[in-house]
Design a protein around this motif. Sequence first.
Motif, PDB file in Angstrom:
ATOM      1  N   ASN A   1      -8.241 -54.223   8.750  1.00 61.77           N
ATOM      2  CA  ASN A   1      -6.788 -54.000   9.520  1.00 61.77           C
ATOM      3  C   ASN A   1      -6.906 -53.086  10.734  1.00 61.77           C
ATOM      4  N   THR A   2      -7.065 -53.415  11.721  1.00 58.91           N
ATOM      5  CA  THR A   2      -7.986 -52.551  13.468  1.00 58.91           C
ATOM      6  C   THR A   2      -7.442 -51.859  14.083  1.00 58.91           C
ATOM      7  N   ALA A   3      -6.650 -50.883  14.189  1.00 60.98           N
ATOM      8  CA  ALA A   3      -6.052 -50.523  15.568  1.00 60.98           C
ATOM      9  C   ALA A   3      -6.552 -50.139  16.183  1.00 60.98           C
ATOM     10  N   SER A   4      -6.923 -50.537  17.922  1.00 61.56           N
ATOM     11  CA  SER A   4      -7.571 -50.249  18.755  1.00 61.56           C
ATOM     12  C   SER A   4      -7.113 -49.707  20.131  1.00 61.56           C
ATOM     13  N   HIS A   5      -7.092 -49.004  19.953  1.00 66.43           N
ATOM     14  CA  HIS A   5      -7.007 -47.831  21.253  1.00 66.43           C
ATOM     15  C   HIS A   5      -7.376 -47.484  22.224  1.00 66.43           C
ATOM     16  N   PHE A   6      -7.101 -48.431  23.752  1.00 61.24           N
ATOM     17  CA  PHE A   6      -8.178 -48.741  24.301  1.00 61.24           C
ATOM     18  C   PHE A   6      -7.953 -47.043  25.416  1.00 61.24           C
ATOM     19  N   VAL A   7      -9.150 -46.216  26.013  1.00 65.62           N
ATOM     20  CA  VAL A   7      -9.205 -44.750  26.437  1.00 65.62           C
ATOM     21  C   VAL A   7      -9.063 -44.466  27.809  1.00 65.62           C
TER      22      VAL A   7
ATOM     23  N   SER B   1     -14.218 -42.053  32.678  1.00 61.37           N
ATOM     24  CA  SER B   1     -15.788 -43.311  31.688  1.00 61.37           C
ATOM     25  C   SER B   1     -14.088 -43.141  30.816  1.00 61.37           C
ATOM     26  N   THR B   2     -14.044 -45.048  30.502  1.00 58.50           N
ATOM     27  CA  THR B   2     -13.447 -46.183  29.402  1.00 58.50           C
ATOM     28  C   THR B   2     -14.208 -45.560  28.142  1.00 58.50           C
ATOM     29  N   ALA B   3     -13.241 -45.737  27.156  1.00 58.17           N
ATOM     30  CA  ALA B   3     -13.897 -45.848  25.766  1.00 58.17           C
ATOM     31  C   ALA B   3     -12.177 -46.339  24.743  1.00 58.17           C
ATOM     32  N   LEU B   4     -13.454 -46.649  23.600  1.00 65.11           N
ATOM     33  CA  LEU B   4     -12.133 -47.449  22.445  1.00 65.11           C
ATOM     34  C   LEU B   4     -12.057 -46.260  21.119  1.00 65.11           C
ATOM     35  N   ILE B   5     -11.362 -46.140  20.768  1.00 62.36           N
ATOM     36  CA  ILE B   5     -10.549 -45.720  19.624  1.00 62.36           C
ATOM     37  C   ILE B   5     -10.385 -47.091  18.711  1.00 62.36           C
ATOM     38  N   THR B   6     -11.437 -46.865  16.982  1.00 61.54           N
ATOM     39  CA  THR B   6     -10.320 -47.733  16.299  1.00 61.54           C
ATOM     40  C   THR B   6     -10.285 -47.065  15.044  1.00 61.54           C
ATOM     41  N   MET B   7      -9.159 -46.794  14.998  1.00 61.43           N
ATOM     42  CA  MET B   7      -8.211 -46.557  13.445  1.00 61.43           C
ATOM     43  C   MET B   7      -8.022 -48.004  12.456  1.00 61.43           C
TER      44      MET B   7
END
Length: 260
Positions: A142-148, A156-162
């Motif tokens: 179960n993966t929550a993706s926060h695009f920041v 710059s853009t990045a992705l944080i997966t929780m």
Amino acid sequence: MNQEQRKTAPTTAGARNIASAALFEQDANKGFQQMTQEDLALPFLKVLGQLSPEVNTRHAKHIDKAQPGMILNTVTNELYDGTKGIQVIPCYYKREYVEWKERGESLGAPVAIHSTDSDVVASAKRDTMNKDRLPNGNYLENTASHFVLITGTNTSTALITMKSTQLKTSKKWNTMMLGIKLKGKDGLFTPPTYSHVYLLKTVQQSNDKGTWFGWDVNKLGPVEDKAVYDQAKSFSQNISKGNVKVKHTSDSKKSESTPF
């Protein structure tokens, strides 16, 4: 070389000064004509843990000065002090179930990615290892993706997966964003996720299974630079249109470096 020669001879620094922003602007965007979003790597912001290869001086992926609790940009290898944190603007959120083979069987990429309402997800059963196991033997995360958007001199853009233990932090962040209310001409409204800046730090967390470093999120305030706001909005729109591709790997899967 005499003094007069030293005055007239071109230097390396002088040669570098020939190139300027005005010169570059004449050829703006040249060389990128055939490049699409699929040719770019979206960085992951990863919390380093005790078991992360980047902190192991004997590992091929070791990064100089990397320590547990630091935040790593997986594309640039830039390190951020977890106690000071990093400022980001959340642009888009989505939650999915990533299907993996067991360690040792995986080719480094997920088998598939499923929406939360997928029939595949519904077929999973929780096993004795506390994993959502599919009939084919694979398991789901179960993966929550926060695009920041990372703020600073050069955004710059990045992705944080929780996932796993960090899903609680993800829910807290979502609740924080939804809790913001502003007064407009038609009354109170909820501004977009990319309206505010947040400070992300790392903190030590634990339960009866072990200790690890996880995310800590705090709201700082509204975005004040319109150019930055427009960039965050554009990134959000590109994701919603499916123009941003995420390539989950077995390494990014370990972004939450827990000892279990």
